[in-house]
Design a protein around this motif. Structure first.
Motif, PDB file in Angstrom:
ATOM      1  N   PHE A  30       0.871  -1.175   0.000  1.00 54.91           N
ATOM      2  CA  PHE A  30       0.000   0.000   0.000  1.00 54.91           C
ATOM      3  C   PHE A  30       0.900   1.215   0.000  1.00 54.91           C
ATOM      4  CE2 PHE A  30      -1.864   3.613   2.109  1.00 54.91           C
ATOM      5  CZ  PHE A  30      -3.019   3.776   1.370  1.00 54.91           C
ATOM      6  N   SER A  31       0.619   2.145  -0.896  1.00 49.65           N
ATOM      7  CA  SER A  31       1.368   3.391  -0.961  1.00 49.65           C
ATOM      8  C   SER A  31       0.378   4.552  -0.870  1.00 49.65           C
ATOM      9  CB  SER A  31       2.140   3.457  -2.288  1.00 49.65           C
ATOM     10  OG  SER A  31       2.874   4.644  -2.373  1.00 49.65           O
ATOM     11  N   GLY A  32       0.466   5.305   0.215  1.00 48.07           N
ATOM     12  CA  GLY A  32      -0.397   6.475   0.389  1.00 48.07           C
ATOM     13  C   GLY A  32       0.326   7.711  -0.110  1.00 48.07           C
ATOM     14  N   THR A  33      -0.272   8.412  -1.071  1.00 44.47           N
ATOM     15  CA  THR A  33       0.367   9.578  -1.675  1.00 44.47           C
ATOM     16  C   THR A  33      -0.479  10.833  -1.461  1.00 44.47           C
ATOM     17  OG1 THR A  33      -0.677   9.134  -3.797  1.00 44.47           O
ATOM     18  CG2 THR A  33       1.509   8.200  -3.458  1.00 44.47           C
ATOM     19  N   THR A  34       0.154  11.975  -1.552  1.00 43.29           N
ATOM     20  CA  THR A  34      -0.549  13.251  -1.421  1.00 43.29           C
ATOM     21  C   THR A  34      -1.273  13.546  -2.726  1.00 43.29           C
ATOM     22  OG1 THR A  34       1.143  14.054   0.101  1.00 43.29           O
ATOM     23  CG2 THR A  34      -0.262  15.712  -0.932  1.00 43.29           C
ATOM     24  N   ARG A  35      -2.582  13.734  -2.639  1.00 40.28           N
ATOM     25  CA  ARG A  35      -3.360  14.065  -3.842  1.00 40.28           C
ATOM     26  C   ARG A  35      -3.463  15.582  -3.973  1.00 40.28           C
ATOM     27  NH1 ARG A  35      -7.197  11.602  -0.343  1.00 40.28           N
ATOM     28  NH2 ARG A  35      -8.552  13.136   0.625  1.00 40.28           N
ATOM     29  N   ASP A  36      -3.859  16.050  -5.155  1.00 39.84           N
ATOM     30  CA  ASP A  36      -3.842  17.486  -5.443  1.00 39.84           C
ATOM     31  C   ASP A  36      -5.117  18.226  -5.064  1.00 39.84           C
ATOM     32  OD1 ASP A  36      -5.515  16.505  -7.418  1.00 39.84           O
ATOM     33  OD2 ASP A  36      -4.431  17.438  -9.077  1.00 39.84           O
ATOM     34  N   MET A  37      -6.202  17.499  -4.772  1.00 38.32           N
ATOM     35  CA  MET A  37      -7.467  18.153  -4.414  1.00 38.32           C
ATOM     36  C   MET A  37      -8.110  17.428  -3.240  1.00 38.32           C
ATOM     37  SD  MET A  37      -8.053  20.672  -6.591  1.00 38.32           S
ATOM     38  CE  MET A  37      -9.790  21.023  -6.672  1.00 38.32           C
ATOM     39  N   PHE A  38      -8.812  18.176  -2.394  1.00 37.70           N
ATOM     40  CA  PHE A  38      -9.616  17.586  -1.333  1.00 37.70           C
ATOM     41  C   PHE A  38     -10.863  18.430  -1.181  1.00 37.70           C
ATOM     42  CE2 PHE A  38     -11.030  17.156   3.054  1.00 37.70           C
ATOM     43  CZ  PHE A  38     -11.230  15.785   3.099  1.00 37.70           C
ATOM     44  N   GLU A  39     -12.015  17.815  -1.427  1.00 33.63           N
ATOM     45  CA  GLU A  39     -13.313  18.489  -1.332  1.00 33.63           C
ATOM     46  C   GLU A  39     -13.306  19.838  -2.057  1.00 33.63           C
ATOM     47  OE1 GLU A  39     -14.447  18.520   2.819  1.00 33.63           O
ATOM     48  OE2 GLU A  39     -14.900  16.377   2.769  1.00 33.63           O
ATOM     49  N   GLY A  40     -12.771  19.817  -3.285  1.00 33.37           N
ATOM     50  CA  GLY A  40     -12.774  21.012  -4.132  1.00 33.37           C
ATOM     51  C   GLY A  40     -11.684  22.018  -3.826  1.00 33.37           C
ATOM     52  N   LYS A  41     -10.830  21.743  -2.845  1.00 37.10           N
ATOM     53  CA  LYS A  41      -9.742  22.665  -2.505  1.00 37.10           C
ATOM     54  C   LYS A  41      -8.431  22.138  -3.063  1.00 37.10           C
ATOM     55  CE  LYS A  41     -11.318  22.440   1.784  1.00 37.10           C
ATOM     56  NZ  LYS A  41     -11.372  22.466   3.203  1.00 37.10           N
ATOM     57  N   ALA A  42      -7.632  23.029  -3.647  1.00 34.19           N
ATOM     58  CA  ALA A  42      -6.325  22.650  -4.191  1.00 34.19           C
ATOM     59  C   ALA A  42      -5.344  22.431  -3.037  1.00 34.19           C
ATOM     60  CB  ALA A  42      -5.811  23.732  -5.125  1.00 34.19           C
ATOM     61  N   VAL A  43      -4.742  21.246  -2.996  1.00 36.61           N
ATOM     62  CA  VAL A  43      -3.791  20.880  -1.946  1.00 36.61           C
ATOM     63  C   VAL A  43      -2.374  21.167  -2.441  1.00 36.61           C
ATOM     64  CG1 VAL A  43      -2.870  18.954  -0.579  1.00 36.61           C
ATOM     65  CG2 VAL A  43      -5.333  19.087  -1.048  1.00 36.61           C
ATOM     66  N   LEU A  44      -1.583  21.844  -1.600  1.00 38.64           N
ATOM     67  CA  LEU A  44      -0.171  22.094  -1.911  1.00 38.64           C
ATOM     68  C   LEU A  44       0.707  20.966  -1.375  1.00 38.64           C
ATOM     69  CD1 LEU A  44       0.135  25.896  -1.056  1.00 38.64           C
ATOM     70  CD2 LEU A  44      -0.005  24.839  -3.325  1.00 38.64           C
ATOM     71  N   GLU A  45       0.428  20.569  -0.116  1.00 38.87           N
ATOM     72  CA  GLU A  45       1.207  19.526   0.535  1.00 38.87           C
ATOM     73  C   GLU A  45       0.481  19.068   1.794  1.00 38.87           C
ATOM     74  OE1 GLU A  45       4.933  21.403   1.554  1.00 38.87           O
ATOM     75  OE2 GLU A  45       4.095  22.354   3.341  1.00 38.87           O
ATOM     76  N   LEU A  46       0.943  17.956   2.318  1.00 38.70           N
ATOM     77  CA  LEU A  46       0.528  17.496   3.637  1.00 38.70           C
ATOM     78  C   LEU A  46       1.735  17.652   4.557  1.00 38.70           C
ATOM     79  CD1 LEU A  46      -1.322  14.187   2.679  1.00 38.70           C
ATOM     80  CD2 LEU A  46      -2.298  16.466   3.021  1.00 38.70           C
ATOM     81  N   ARG A  47       1.475  17.930   5.828  1.00 37.93           N
ATOM     82  CA  ARG A  47       2.559  17.998   6.818  1.00 37.93           C
ATOM     83  C   ARG A  47       2.216  17.039   7.944  1.00 37.93           C
ATOM     84  NH1 ARG A  47       2.741  24.470   7.029  1.00 37.93           N
ATOM     85  NH2 ARG A  47       3.482  24.786   4.907  1.00 37.93           N
ATOM     86  N   TYR A  48       3.184  16.196   8.276  1.00 40.43           N
ATOM     87  CA  TYR A  48       2.970  15.177   9.301  1.00 40.43           C
ATOM     88  C   TYR A  48       3.849  15.440  10.517  1.00 40.43           C
ATOM     89  CZ  TYR A  48       0.490  12.403   5.844  1.00 40.43           C
ATOM     90  OH  TYR A  48      -0.409  11.959   4.911  1.00 40.43           O
TER      91      TYR A  48
END
Length: 192
Positions: free
Chosen positions: A38-56
């Protein structure tokens, strides 16, 4: 080789990318007829909002202990040879991997089931927190798996049962919404 020696668990510090080949090579073995990943990747959109990055962020000692415990639970349920789990910390840009799981097993069913269990439990129980950074703001996210796990624990503690709500569905692909109702035995005991 003990089961701890057959697990590779890494919480990767900021700036370190997930080396997928490393983890697949770790779990590879002549006796393993299957490797599930399983590979979890950062997607570019979430609920219509443009995603730049995730921070963990994580509490690393506890996260490592939790992951080790989850690996032990997987081994008690499925015939698994080796497990590798890696999770990044810090910023993870769109398209990059934040979490990777590899499981080797003699047969594919055990590997696939264990891999799904591992990612579900990781998201529900491991103290790793995610902030979604959008073009117009940012927000800390609570995993729906965590909320479902918490509800499940409260239900067990309080003797409540889940009953599906007819005609309603969750926003995910799995299952319907639930309404918490007291079971008859719990109602009788609480009114005494």
């Amino acid at each position: 080789m003990s089961s701890d020696e057959k697990n590779l668990i890494e919480i990767l510090e900021e700036g370190h990318k997930v080396d997928i080949a490393k983890y697949i090579n770790y779990v590879s073995a002549p006796q393993a007829g299957a490797i599930a990943t399983f590979s979890g990747t950062t997607r570019d959109m979430f609920e219509g909002k443009a995603v730049l990055e995730l921070r963990y962020e994580a509490y690393v000692p506890m996260a490592t202990r939790c992951l080790s415990s989850i690996c032990t639970a997987a081994r008690s349920n499925w015939d698994i040879h080796k497990i590798a789990v890696a999770h990044r910390l810090g910023p993870v840009p769109v398209g990059e991997t934040s979490v990777f799981i590899a499981v080797s097993s003699v047969h594919r069913a055990d590997g696939l089931d264990a891999c799904k269990f591992l990612i579900d439990e990781l998201k529900a129980t491991v103290p790793i927190w995610k902030k979604e950074v959008y073009t117009n703001g940012e927000v800390w996210k609570e995993n729906s798996e965590f909320l479902e796990k918490r509800l499940e624990l409260v239900e067990k503690r309080d003797g409540l049962v889940k009953k599906p709500v007819v005609g309603e569905h969750k926003r995910s692909c799995c299952g319907s919404k639930v309404r918490v109702q007291e079971d008859e035995e719990h109602k009788d005991n609480s009114s005494s």
